[in-house]
Design a protein around this motif. Structure first.
Motif, PDB file in Angstrom:
ATOM      1  N   SER A   2       4.665 -55.640  11.925  1.00 12.69           N
ATOM      2  CA  SER A   2       3.738 -56.732  11.613  1.00 12.69           C
ATOM      3  C   SER A   2       4.417 -58.085  11.756  1.00 12.69           C
ATOM      4  O   SER A   2       5.646 -58.194  11.754  1.00 12.69           O
ATOM      5  CB  SER A   2       3.191 -56.589  10.195  1.00 12.69           C
ATOM      6  N   VAL A   3       3.602 -59.106  11.887  1.00 12.15           N
ATOM      7  CA  VAL A   3       4.100 -60.477  11.940  1.00 12.15           C
ATOM      8  C   VAL A   3       3.537 -61.233  10.743  1.00 12.15           C
ATOM      9  O   VAL A   3       2.512 -60.859  10.176  1.00 12.15           O
ATOM     10  CB  VAL A   3       3.683 -61.187  13.246  1.00 12.15           C
ATOM     11  N   THR A   4       4.197 -62.310  10.356  1.00  8.34           N
ATOM     12  CA  THR A   4       3.788 -63.076   9.187  1.00  8.34           C
ATOM     13  C   THR A   4       2.438 -63.744   9.440  1.00  8.34           C
ATOM     14  O   THR A   4       2.195 -64.326  10.485  1.00  8.34           O
ATOM     15  CB  THR A   4       4.833 -64.144   8.853  1.00  8.34           C
ATOM     16  N   GLN A   5       1.566 -63.637   8.420  1.00 10.71           N
ATOM     17  CA  GLN A   5       0.246 -64.238   8.518  1.00 10.71           C
ATOM     18  C   GLN A   5       0.048 -65.269   7.417  1.00 10.71           C
ATOM     19  O   GLN A   5       0.770 -65.280   6.412  1.00 10.71           O
ATOM     20  CB  GLN A   5      -0.840 -63.168   8.387  1.00 10.71           C
ATOM     21  N   ALA A   6      -0.954 -66.109   7.590  1.00  9.65           N
ATOM     22  CA  ALA A   6      -1.302 -67.078   6.554  1.00  9.65           C
ATOM     23  C   ALA A   6      -1.817 -66.331   5.319  1.00  9.65           C
ATOM     24  O   ALA A   6      -2.342 -65.226   5.424  1.00  9.65           O
ATOM     25  CB  ALA A   6      -2.367 -68.050   7.072  1.00  9.65           C
ATOM     26  N   GLU A   7      -1.677 -66.949   4.165  1.00 10.15           N
ATOM     27  CA  GLU A   7      -2.095 -66.321   2.917  1.00 10.15           C
ATOM     28  C   GLU A   7      -3.582 -65.969   2.955  1.00 10.15           C
ATOM     29  O   GLU A   7      -4.411 -66.766   3.365  1.00 10.15           O
ATOM     30  CB  GLU A   7      -1.817 -67.259   1.742  1.00 10.15           C
ATOM     31  N   GLY A   8      -3.911 -64.752   2.511  1.00 13.10           N
ATOM     32  CA  GLY A   8      -5.304 -64.309   2.466  1.00 13.10           C
ATOM     33  C   GLY A   8      -5.776 -63.639   3.728  1.00 13.10           C
ATOM     34  O   GLY A   8      -6.864 -63.084   3.762  1.00 13.10           O
ATOM     35  N   GLU A   9      -5.000 -63.697   4.802  1.00  6.91           N
ATOM     36  CA  GLU A   9      -5.397 -63.066   6.051  1.00  6.91           C
ATOM     37  C   GLU A   9      -4.699 -61.717   6.207  1.00  6.91           C
ATOM     38  O   GLU A   9      -3.641 -61.476   5.634  1.00  6.91           O
ATOM     39  CB  GLU A   9      -5.045 -63.962   7.240  1.00  6.91           C
ATOM     40  N   GLY A  10      -5.310 -60.841   6.979  1.00  2.00           N
ATOM     41  CA  GLY A  10      -4.735 -59.529   7.193  1.00  2.00           C
ATOM     42  C   GLY A  10      -3.548 -59.574   8.127  1.00  2.00           C
ATOM     43  O   GLY A  10      -3.335 -60.561   8.842  1.00  2.00           O
ATOM     44  N   PRO A  11      -2.748 -58.510   8.113  1.00  3.89           N
ATOM     45  CA  PRO A  11      -1.568 -58.482   8.978  1.00  3.89           C
ATOM     46  C   PRO A  11      -1.970 -58.376  10.449  1.00  3.89           C
ATOM     47  O   PRO A  11      -3.002 -57.810  10.780  1.00  3.89           O
ATOM     48  CB  PRO A  11      -0.838 -57.216   8.522  1.00  3.89           C
ATOM     49  N   THR A  12      -1.159 -58.924  11.312  1.00  3.12           N
ATOM     50  CA  THR A  12      -1.353 -58.770  12.746  1.00  3.12           C
ATOM     51  C   THR A  12      -0.234 -57.895  13.277  1.00  3.12           C
ATOM     52  O   THR A  12       0.950 -58.199  13.078  1.00  3.12           O
ATOM     53  CB  THR A  12      -1.339 -60.135  13.457  1.00  3.12           C
ATOM     54  N   MET A  13      -0.598 -56.790  13.905  1.00  2.00           N
ATOM     55  CA  MET A  13       0.403 -55.914  14.482  1.00  2.00           C
ATOM     56  C   MET A  13       1.005 -56.552  15.743  1.00  2.00           C
ATOM     57  O   MET A  13       0.300 -57.218  16.503  1.00  2.00           O
ATOM     58  CB  MET A  13      -0.215 -54.570  14.850  1.00  2.00           C
ATOM     59  N   ARG A  14       2.280 -56.343  15.926  1.00  2.21           N
ATOM     60  CA  ARG A  14       2.901 -56.788  17.175  1.00  2.21           C
ATOM     61  C   ARG A  14       2.232 -56.073  18.348  1.00  2.21           C
ATOM     62  O   ARG A  14       1.708 -54.965  18.185  1.00  2.21           O
ATOM     63  CB  ARG A  14       4.387 -56.465  17.141  1.00  2.21           C
ATOM     64  N   PRO A  15       2.203 -56.671  19.532  1.00  2.00           N
ATOM     65  CA  PRO A  15       1.563 -56.012  20.680  1.00  2.00           C
ATOM     66  C   PRO A  15       2.115 -54.605  20.874  1.00  2.00           C
ATOM     67  O   PRO A  15       3.332 -54.378  20.792  1.00  2.00           O
ATOM     68  CB  PRO A  15       1.923 -56.928  21.849  1.00  2.00           C
ATOM     69  N   VAL A  16       1.225 -53.658  21.134  1.00  3.77           N
ATOM     70  CA  VAL A  16       1.632 -52.268  21.299  1.00  3.77           C
ATOM     71  C   VAL A  16       2.615 -52.116  22.454  1.00  3.77           C
ATOM     72  O   VAL A  16       3.596 -51.360  22.367  1.00  3.77           O
ATOM     73  CB  VAL A  16       0.394 -51.369  21.507  1.00  3.77           C
ATOM     74  N   SER A  17       2.378 -52.855  23.540  1.00  4.26           N
ATOM     75  CA  SER A  17       3.283 -52.770  24.689  1.00  4.26           C
ATOM     76  C   SER A  17       4.694 -53.207  24.297  1.00  4.26           C
ATOM     77  O   SER A  17       5.695 -52.632  24.751  1.00  4.26           O
ATOM     78  CB  SER A  17       2.764 -53.637  25.836  1.00  4.26           C
ATOM     79  N   GLU A  18       4.774 -54.198  23.439  1.00  3.93           N
ATOM     80  CA  GLU A  18       6.084 -54.679  22.976  1.00  3.93           C
ATOM     81  C   GLU A  18       6.774 -53.630  22.117  1.00  3.93           C
ATOM     82  O   GLU A  18       7.987 -53.409  22.227  1.00  3.93           O
ATOM     83  CB  GLU A  18       5.885 -55.977  22.190  1.00  3.93           C
ATOM     84  N   LEU A  19       6.005 -52.968  21.245  1.00  6.14           N
ATOM     85  CA  LEU A  19       6.573 -51.933  20.383  1.00  6.14           C
ATOM     86  C   LEU A  19       7.046 -50.730  21.201  1.00  6.14           C
ATOM     87  O   LEU A  19       8.122 -50.173  20.945  1.00  6.14           O
ATOM     88  CB  LEU A  19       5.539 -51.497  19.352  1.00  6.14           C
ATOM     89  N   ILE A  20       6.241 -50.327  22.192  1.00  3.24           N
ATOM     90  CA  ILE A  20       6.633 -49.190  23.036  1.00  3.24           C
ATOM     91  C   ILE A  20       7.891 -49.525  23.830  1.00  3.24           C
ATOM     92  O   ILE A  20       8.789 -48.682  23.987  1.00  3.24           O
ATOM     93  CB  ILE A  20       5.472 -48.802  23.973  1.00  3.24           C
ATOM     94  N   SER A  21       7.978 -50.764  24.290  1.00  2.00           N
ATOM     95  CA  SER A  21       9.169 -51.181  25.027  1.00  2.00           C
ATOM     96  C   SER A  21      10.400 -51.133  24.136  1.00  2.00           C
ATOM     97  O   SER A  21      11.481 -50.696  24.556  1.00  2.00           O
ATOM     98  CB  SER A  21       8.969 -52.595  25.575  1.00  2.00           C
ATOM     99  N   GLU A  22      10.243 -51.558  22.884  1.00  2.00           N
ATOM    100  CA  GLU A  22      11.363 -51.533  21.944  1.00  2.00           C
ATOM    101  C   GLU A  22      11.786 -50.102  21.619  1.00  2.00           C
ATOM    102  O   GLU A  22      12.959 -49.831  21.350  1.00  2.00           O
ATOM    103  CB  GLU A  22      10.972 -52.263  20.656  1.00  2.00           C
ATOM    104  N   ALA A  23      10.806 -49.174  21.626  1.00  2.00           N
ATOM    105  CA  ALA A  23      11.096 -47.784  21.277  1.00  2.00           C
ATOM    106  C   ALA A  23      11.624 -46.980  22.462  1.00  2.00           C
ATOM    107  O   ALA A  23      12.023 -45.821  22.297  1.00  2.00           O
ATOM    108  CB  ALA A  23       9.825 -47.122  20.737  1.00  2.00           C
TER     109      ALA A  23
END
Length: 425
Positions: free
Chosen positions: A237-258
């Motif tokens: 996840s990435v940091t979000q403004a207070e009261g907002e839901g989390p935003t997942m990092r792009p899936v392509s970025e996560l797969i590349s990291e893995a």
């Protein structure tokens, strides 16, 4: 449109938030009561889901190595478990941190119970259906604290087993002296996406039974597996403004990291434990991915059947309608059942546009879906958001006849706190 013989005028666009106590009282007196509760209702205690559903759905269609996709999936599920499932242990333990949200739920349910108890219709049972996509334990704990009768689908005392036949059971009590029998209000709590308290057990015929897990022992077991797997999981996840839901990092970025990462036994053990939970995975392929598919189908069908009943109302709070299947069910019911009223409480004035995009006027030929928004704030005032407390105090509490004195309005929840040591000289 008519509800129980009473003519109901469609609400003009400019009057979308004019749901007066008198009009609301007419509705609850003469309609089958249904509520659809989503993640926004409990967001005061649980982290919002953000775009987790989109990320898991995108992951299913993505390409990646044999180990990359399972690692990314386990990492996202680990975040979901930690933010949405693990806090339920504190709720059932009556941790002081859960007291404010439990008090809100208890106040809301107590007001609905009084409404059911006092409504005058002899044609309708004193029941209300609470459909929720949330997997938390807030309703169960609040109702149990208040001593309110509710059916959650489980029957039995020693090892409660899930049985759809437990719903819609009328309950009566009899006076000890004059043997006068009277119906007591009952809430049907239908958890469409399962619950943190559901434990599955597969039978020999490959069918799965669901049992009530009193102490959330399975959640505790999976939590310990997650603790061991954490060093091997990705930050999703990435940091979000207070009261907002989390935003997942792009899936392509996560797969590349893995890429090139080995799937460790700790991660595999957590993934296996997570899959044993009695919940529907938060992705758009719920029918294909959930091991609870048979129960999920039945609960969805129950929801659809209730909306098809003549003179029914569906109050919606905290539900975004981004669940495409439930959104389609509500739209279809509104089109085919002109006596159904759907009243959507928008958390903020700005949120109304999002609902209108998902529930467009072109899809509502009967004009029986309306949106209630907060009143426009006065000069120098902040907007009064429709959270659960405001929903109870501003909309449902005023319609109860013969309000009790103020001291009796308090709801005391037993909170376990450490004993205070006596002062020493």
């Amino acid at each position: 449109m008519r509800i129980n013989g009473v003519a109901q005028r469609p609400v003009p666009d400019g009057q979308a938030n004019r749901l007066t106590p008198e009009r609301l009282r007419t509705i609850v007196e003469s309609a089958h009561l249904n509520f659809l509760i989503g993640a926004g209702t409990s967001s005061a205690y649980f982290a919002p889901l953000g775009n987790i559903e989109d990320a898991l759905t995108e992951l299913a269609d993505a390409t990646g190595s044999k180990a990359a996709k399972p690692l990314v999936r386990a990492s996202i599920q680990g975040y979901f478990f930690e933010k949405v499932l693990a806090p339920n242990v504190r709720i059932i333990d009556r941790d002081p941190s859960a007291e404010p949200v439990l008090r809100s739920y208890a106040t809301f349910v107590r007001t609905l119970n009084r409404i059911l108890l006092r409504r005058h219709s002899t044609l309708l049972s004193k029941q209300a259906n609470i459909f929720t996509t949330n997997v938390d334990m807030l309703f169960e704990v609040a109702m149990e604290e208040l001593g309110i009768d509710f059916s959650d689908g489980f029957s039995g005392k020693i090892r409660p087993k899930f049985d759809l036949g437990d719903f819609n059971t009328l309950r009566f009590r009899m006076g000890s002296r004059y043997e006068h029998r009277f119906e007591v209000p009952v809430f049907n709590l239908v958890k469409i996406h399962g619950s943190a308290s559901w434990r599955q057990q597969e039978r020999d015929n490959r069918k799965t039974d669901i049992y009530f897990d009193h102490g959330l022992t399975l959640v505790g077991e999976v939590g310990r597996l997650l603790d061991k797997a954490k060093p091997h999981l990705l930050s999703v996840s990435v940091t979000q403004a207070e009261g907002e839901g989390p935003t997942m990092r792009p899936v392509s970025e996560l797969i590349s990291e893995a890429k090139g990462v080995t799937l460790t036994p700790e991660v595999e053990a957590f993934a296996k434990g997570y899959d044993s939970l009695g919940i529907v995975n938060p992705d758009k392929r719920k029918f294909a991915t959930t091991v609870l598919n048979e129960t999920y189908y039945e609960l969805i069908r129950r929801f659809a059947n209730e909306l098809e009943k003549e003179n029914s109302v569906l109050f919606v709070h905290g539900f975004s309608f981004r669940d495409e299947h439930l959104c389609d069910l509500v739209l279809r019911a509104a089109r085919t059942n002109p006596t159904l009223q759907v009243i959507v409480f928008c958390y903020s004035r700005g949120g109304r546009e999002g609902y209108r995009n998902l529930l467009p006027d072109t899809e509502i030929k009967n004009g029986n879906i309306e949106f209630v928004t907060p009143d426009e704030p006065g000069e120098g005032q902040n907007e009064r958001r429709i959270n659960l407390d405001v929903l109870e105090s501003d909309y449902f509490a005023p319609i109860v006849r013969n309000k009790l004195p103020e001291p009796d309005q308090r709801i005391e929840l037993e909170i376990r706190t450490p004993p205070v040591e006596p002062a020493r000289d």
